[in-house]
Design an enzyme around this catalytic site. Structure first.
Site, PDB file in Angstrom:
ATOM      1  N   GLY A 122       0.851  -1.187   0.000  1.00  0.00           N
ATOM      2  CA  GLY A 122       0.000   0.000   0.000  1.00  0.00           C
ATOM      3  C   GLY A 122       0.883   1.233   0.000  1.00  0.00           C
ATOM      4  CB  CYS A 136      -6.477  -6.679   2.066  1.00  0.00           C
ATOM      5  SG  CYS A 136      -4.859  -6.729   2.876  1.00  0.00           S
TER       6      CYS A 136
END
Length: 234
Positions: A155, A184
């Site tokens: 990320g 996630c």
């Protein structure tokens, strides 16, 4: 500083800083300071390697449903909860997980993500783990997988074409923490680690060298390893 490559190399330079264990909010503050200095041209590209105490972090695409119980429930179990400005949804950081924060200039964020995935796949190959990227299945599948088990998350944040945040490889963490939230946004996806896949003890120190070698190869970089806790930089 010691280089991983011959000094005659024309490859771009990347400073590598191993910071040990750093609480998540301090890690974000360090990144912000270094991001500003990188934008100002005071520093070259950098990579921070570290571990965090247990923490769930909310990315920009996180929703309230990703953390199904009140935050106090998790904090009572020693797991902090923090919001962050990186991409992606809710994820976990904790002991036994190798975290890397590249603070680097990019011209294509998608290519940057795919190159990180490729480097992690190559590094895992050093442990005889056959891993793969699933980016063609959608944004929620960013990261690295072993069959249907996620072993590494990615990320990033990109501001003015310099990145921060980055990657997290499950080396030997407590995998039970993934049962307490919607990791996630994958609705019950299985998570794994290098230790679980190999059936033997592995430390984050064991993974640093193959990861650095793979990143240097994937990004065509010359690595300069700074002393641990390089206070003059951070």
């Amino acid at each position: 500083m010691s280089s991983q490559r011959d000094r005659s190399s024309s490859a771009p330079e990347l400073w590598v800083c191993h910071l040990g264990t750093v609480d998540y909010r301090s890690g974000v503050a360090i990144q912000q300071r270094l991001h500003e200095r990188r934008l100002a041209g005071e520093l070259p590209d950098l990579l921070l390697l570290l571990e965090h105490p247990p923490v769930y972090t909310r990315g920009r695409r996180s929703g309230a449903q990703d953390l199904p119980l009140p935050e106090n429930f998790y904090r009572a179990r020693g797991i902090d909860v923090a919001s962050t400005d990186r991409g992606g949804k809710l994820t976990y950081h904790g002991p036994g997980q190798l975290v890397g924060y590249p603070i680097v200039g990019v011209d294509d964020v998608g290519r940057h993500l795919r190159t990180i995935e490729d480097a992690i796949v190559a590094a895992l190959g050093e442990f005889a783990i056959g891993a793969r990227s699933r980016h063609d299945e959608g944004i929620d599948y960013t990261g690295v997988w072993v069959d249907d088990r996620k072993i590494a998350s990615i990320g990033v944040r990109c501001a003015r074409w310099v990145t921060s945040h980055g990657l997290a490889i499950n080396v030997d963490p407590d995998l039970g923490v993934y049962d307490l939230f919607d990791a996630c946004g994958l609705h019950g996806a299985r998570f794994t680690s290098i230790a679980a896949e190999t059936g033997r003890p592995v430390t984050t120190a064991d993974v640093r060298r193959p990861l650095l070698a793979a990143l240097a190869e994937a990004f065509d970089l010359e690595l300069d390893l700074l002393p641990e806790a390089p206070h003059a930089v951070v």
